[in-house]
Design a protein around this motif. Structure first.
Motif, PDB file in Angstrom:
ATOM      1  N   ILE A 115       0.883  -1.289   0.128  1.00  0.00           N
ATOM      2  CA  ILE A 115      -0.187  -0.057   0.239  1.00  0.00           C
ATOM      3  C   ILE A 115       0.994   1.263  -0.202  1.00  0.00           C
ATOM      4  N   HIS A 116       2.093   1.447   0.914  1.00  0.00           N
ATOM      5  CA  HIS A 116       2.690   2.402   0.851  1.00  0.00           C
ATOM      6  C   HIS A 116       3.334   2.735  -0.659  1.00  0.00           C
ATOM      7  N   GLY A 117       3.935   1.659  -1.319  1.00  0.00           N
ATOM      8  CA  GLY A 117       4.466   1.635  -2.380  1.00  0.00           C
ATOM      9  C   GLY A 117       3.501   2.186  -3.409  1.00  0.00           C
ATOM     10  N   GLN A 118       2.234   1.951  -3.414  1.00  0.00           N
ATOM     11  CA  GLN A 118       1.205   2.064  -4.462  1.00  0.00           C
ATOM     12  C   GLN A 118       0.972   3.551  -4.171  1.00  0.00           C
ATOM     13  N   LEU A 119       0.750   4.236  -2.813  1.00  0.00           N
ATOM     14  CA  LEU A 119       0.594   5.651  -2.705  1.00  0.00           C
ATOM     15  C   LEU A 119       1.644   6.409  -3.057  1.00  0.00           C
ATOM     16  N   ALA A 120       2.987   5.937  -2.737  1.00  0.00           N
ATOM     17  CA  ALA A 120       4.212   6.626  -3.108  1.00  0.00           C
ATOM     18  C   ALA A 120       4.131   6.906  -4.633  1.00  0.00           C
TER      19      ALA A 120
END
Length: 91
Positions: free
Chosen positions: A10-15
């Protein structure tokens, strides 16, 4: 362990999505269609980069529905763009 990998996903997608918005805004071409296409590309890349080798968690199996929906919307965007380019009498 699975929660940690899910949060990393999720953090990768948001970034990726935040970087896409900033890049499109900096280039002066921020549209919803371009943002969607870049977000879909990011989703596909992150899904492949974070794919497990042996066992697929249940939350990752549900991602195929988001990917399928994203590809359908991408197809609609492509068709709309092609129809906008074609002369009026062609179709």
């Amino acid at each position: 362990m699975s929660t940690q990998r899910r949060q990393r996903f999720i953090h990768g997608q948001l970034a990726w999505m935040l970087a896409s918005i900033l890049a499109l805004a900096a280039l002066g071409s921020l549209t919803l269609e371009l943002f969607f296409v870049l977000s879909l590309i990011g989703l596909l890349v992150i899904v492949e980069l974070t794919a497990p080798f042996n066992v697929t968690p249940r939350w990752r199996r549900r991602l195929k529905w988001f990917i399928a929906l994203g590809l359908v919307v991408f197809g609609i965007i492509v068709v709309r763009r092609i129809l906008a380019i074609l002369p009026p009498g062609v179709f």
